[in-house]
Design a protein around this motif. Structure first.
Motif, PDB file in Angstrom:
ATOM      1  N   UNK A 297      18.092 -14.485  10.654  1.00  0.00           N
ATOM      2  CA  UNK A 297      17.141 -14.974   9.656  1.00  0.00           C
ATOM      3  C   UNK A 297      15.756 -14.346   9.810  1.00  0.00           C
ATOM      4  N   UNK A 298      15.665 -13.299  10.650  1.00  0.00           N
ATOM      5  CA  UNK A 298      14.371 -12.657  10.892  1.00  0.00           C
ATOM      6  C   UNK A 298      14.347 -11.263  10.276  1.00  0.00           C
ATOM      7  N   UNK A 299      13.298 -10.992   9.519  1.00  0.00           N
ATOM      8  CA  UNK A 299      13.166  -9.674   8.899  1.00  0.00           C
ATOM      9  C   UNK A 299      12.210  -8.817   9.727  1.00  0.00           C
ATOM     10  N   UNK A 300      12.534  -7.538   9.856  1.00  0.00           N
ATOM     11  CA  UNK A 300      11.696  -6.624  10.627  1.00  0.00           C
ATOM     12  C   UNK A 300      10.483  -6.210   9.803  1.00  0.00           C
ATOM     13  N   UNK A 301       9.301  -6.477  10.347  1.00  0.00           N
ATOM     14  CA  UNK A 301       8.054  -6.019   9.734  1.00  0.00           C
ATOM     15  C   UNK A 301       7.179  -5.405  10.814  1.00  0.00           C
ATOM     16  N   UNK A 302       6.448  -4.375  10.435  1.00  0.00           N
ATOM     17  CA  UNK A 302       5.583  -3.686  11.387  1.00  0.00           C
ATOM     18  C   UNK A 302       4.340  -3.223  10.629  1.00  0.00           C
ATOM     19  N   UNK A 303       3.414  -2.571  11.311  1.00  0.00           N
ATOM     20  CA  UNK A 303       2.285  -1.937  10.613  1.00  0.00           C
ATOM     21  C   UNK A 303       2.118  -0.531  11.152  1.00  0.00           C
ATOM     22  N   UNK A 304       2.390   0.439  10.297  1.00  0.00           N
ATOM     23  CA  UNK A 304       2.269   1.844  10.668  1.00  0.00           C
ATOM     24  C   UNK A 304       1.462   2.563   9.598  1.00  0.00           C
ATOM     25  N   UNK A 305       1.030   3.803   9.856  1.00  0.00           N
ATOM     26  CA  UNK A 305       0.231   4.512   8.851  1.00  0.00           C
ATOM     27  C   UNK A 305       1.024   4.749   7.562  1.00  0.00           C
ATOM     28  N   UNK A 306       0.345   4.648   6.458  1.00  0.00           N
ATOM     29  CA  UNK A 306       0.962   4.909   5.155  1.00  0.00           C
ATOM     30  C   UNK A 306       1.039   6.416   4.923  1.00  0.00           C
ATOM     31  N   UNK A 307       2.149   6.875   4.371  1.00  0.00           N
ATOM     32  CA  UNK A 307       2.316   8.292   4.037  1.00  0.00           C
ATOM     33  C   UNK A 307       1.690   8.532   2.648  1.00  0.00           C
ATOM     34  N   UNK A 308       0.379   8.762   2.660  1.00  0.00           N
ATOM     35  CA  UNK A 308      -0.342   8.925   1.393  1.00  0.00           C
ATOM     36  C   UNK A 308       0.160  10.145   0.612  1.00  0.00           C
ATOM     37  N   UNK A 309       0.493  11.192   1.325  1.00  0.00           N
ATOM     38  CA  UNK A 309       0.943  12.414   0.634  1.00  0.00           C
ATOM     39  C   UNK A 309       2.195  12.126  -0.190  1.00  0.00           C
ATOM     40  N   UNK A 310       3.140  11.412   0.432  1.00  0.00           N
ATOM     41  CA  UNK A 310       4.385  11.066  -0.255  1.00  0.00           C
ATOM     42  C   UNK A 310       4.113  10.208  -1.493  1.00  0.00           C
ATOM     43  N   UNK A 311       3.181   9.241  -1.379  1.00  0.00           N
ATOM     44  CA  UNK A 311       2.849   8.374  -2.519  1.00  0.00           C
ATOM     45  C   UNK A 311       2.128   9.159  -3.619  1.00  0.00           C
ATOM     46  N   UNK A 312       1.184   9.999  -3.209  1.00  0.00           N
ATOM     47  CA  UNK A 312       0.423  10.762  -4.207  1.00  0.00           C
ATOM     48  C   UNK A 312       1.286  11.802  -4.912  1.00  0.00           C
ATOM     49  N   UNK A 313       2.350  12.262  -4.231  1.00  0.00           N
ATOM     50  CA  UNK A 313       3.286  13.195  -4.878  1.00  0.00           C
ATOM     51  C   UNK A 313       4.000  12.563  -6.065  1.00  0.00           C
ATOM     52  N   UNK A 314       4.100  11.224  -6.040  1.00  0.00           N
ATOM     53  CA  UNK A 314       4.750  10.511  -7.153  1.00  0.00           C
ATOM     54  C   UNK A 314       3.792  10.261  -8.314  1.00  0.00           C
ATOM     55  N   UNK A 315       2.483  10.279  -8.010  1.00  0.00           N
ATOM     56  CA  UNK A 315       1.486   9.926  -9.024  1.00  0.00           C
ATOM     57  C   UNK A 315       1.482  10.960 -10.146  1.00  0.00           C
ATOM     58  N   UNK A 316       1.286  10.468 -11.387  1.00  0.00           N
ATOM     59  CA  UNK A 316       1.288  11.389 -12.528  1.00  0.00           C
ATOM     60  C   UNK A 316      -0.074  11.447 -13.225  1.00  0.00           C
ATOM     61  N   UNK A 317      -1.078  10.782 -12.629  1.00  0.00           N
ATOM     62  CA  UNK A 317      -2.421  10.849 -13.206  1.00  0.00           C
ATOM     63  C   UNK A 317      -2.625   9.934 -14.393  1.00  0.00           C
ATOM     64  N   UNK A 318      -1.593   9.155 -14.750  1.00  0.00           N
ATOM     65  CA  UNK A 318      -1.726   8.249 -15.901  1.00  0.00           C
ATOM     66  C   UNK A 318      -1.988   6.832 -15.421  1.00  0.00           C
ATOM     67  N   UNK A 319      -3.225   6.533 -15.095  1.00  0.00           N
ATOM     68  CA  UNK A 319      -3.577   5.170 -14.685  1.00  0.00           C
ATOM     69  C   UNK A 319      -4.169   4.446 -15.888  1.00  0.00           C
ATOM     70  N   UNK A 320      -3.478   3.422 -16.358  1.00  0.00           N
ATOM     71  CA  UNK A 320      -3.966   2.626 -17.482  1.00  0.00           C
ATOM     72  C   UNK A 320      -4.132   1.172 -17.069  1.00  0.00           C
ATOM     73  N   UNK A 321      -4.522   0.962 -15.811  1.00  0.00           N
ATOM     74  CA  UNK A 321      -4.627  -0.403 -15.304  1.00  0.00           C
ATOM     75  C   UNK A 321      -3.307  -0.860 -14.711  1.00  0.00           C
TER      76      UNK A 321
END
Length: 294
Positions: free
Chosen positions: A139-163
């Protein structure tokens, strides 16, 4: 994105109400930086939306407001859940153009960005990883805190931020509490949540329906603390959606048995549903219960 965690029969957070010191300044922040639309506005309050119909966050101006004090109980952060990882990439791209100071954490179950509003109220904006990737040990879920891979996230971004996109929900709330044991007893015995992760003796995460957490509770800065004054900025209340009348009556019974006050609570439906009743948790935090939810 798994949406069933924020639908009935789960008990989930649908709305958070925050007190601010300057309505205009906060409106600008929540619209321009976070990306909300305004659903309704009065002289002293505003309700925010992402779908033009329901509000997941509202703010209320307190005149001559007192600032947040270290050691108080209340809000650690409220957490806005985006539908997809690409949405998180777009959000990061958007705030990077504004030079907003952020924190970040990869929690394995989710990837999160942390910010503070102009009054110091904590905000998380996050995207969940697919639930089949979460690691459960019983009944226990694994959670941790590690650095975010910003490059991987920004690679998905398409520049269309509308809120904030439609489908954004209030993912969870994280509370600063005064006594973790009393809080655990209250949230599990009175309200029916299950503990899914513990961080030593200072924090625990609780949920319904095997979500990684609908509520976080910690004493990191608030051990033995008192609630902030009504005249202070910070958390005013948060709303939990219950499945049906039977569950509502059961919770009312538990609350009364455990010595907690149960109050009738009339609220405008656009402020997160027609509210049924409210109570105060052991740290002085007001919880509003509604049956209006998906």
């Amino acid at each position: 994105m798994a949406t069933h965690f924020h639908k009935k029969p789960n008990t989930y957070v649908s709305h958070v109400q925050i007190k601010v010191s300057n309505l205009e300044r906060s409106l600008e922040y929540y619209k321009n930086i976070i990306g909300f639309d305004v659903l309704e506005q009065t002289e002293k309050a505003a309700a925010f939306t992402t779908d033009g119909k329901t509000s997941i966050l509202s703010i209320e101006q307190v005149d001559n407001a007192l600032p947040l004090q270290r050691g108080q109980t209340g809000l650690y952060h409220f957490a806005i859940l985006l539908p997809t990882r690409k949405d998180l990439g777009n959000f990061i791209q958007h705030i990077s153009h504004l030079n907003v100071q952020i924190g970040a954490g990869d929690h394995h179950v989710s990837e999160a960005i942390y910010l503070y509003d102009p009054d110091g109220n904590g905000i998380e904006v996050y995207a969940d990883r697919p639930e089949e990737q979460w690691i459960w040990n019983g009944n226990t879920v694994y959670m941790t805190t590690e650095p975010v891979n910003f490059r991987s996230l920004l690679n998905l971004a398409d520049g269309h931020w509308n809120g904030l996109p439609k489908g954004t929900v209030m993912g969870h709330i994280h509370l600063s509490v005064s006594d973790l044991l009393k809080s655990e007893e209250f949230y599990t015995k009175a309200l029916g949540f299950e503990v899914v992760t513990r961080y030593g003796s200072q924090a625990l995460f609780i949920s319904t329906g095997k979500y990684h957490h609908h509520i976080g509770l910690n004493t990191w800065e608030s051990l033995g603390g008192s609630p902030s004054s009504e005249k202070s900025v910070g958390l005013k209340s948060y709303t939990l959606v219950l499945d049906n009348e039977e569950q509502a009556e059961k919770i009312k019974g538990h609350l009364k048995e455990m010595g907690h006050v149960v109050e009738r609570f009339e609220g405008a439906s656009k402020y997160g549903g027609h509210q049924e009743f409210s109570t105060i948790d052991p740290s002085g935090i007001r919880i509003v219960f509604t049956l209006d939810g998906e």
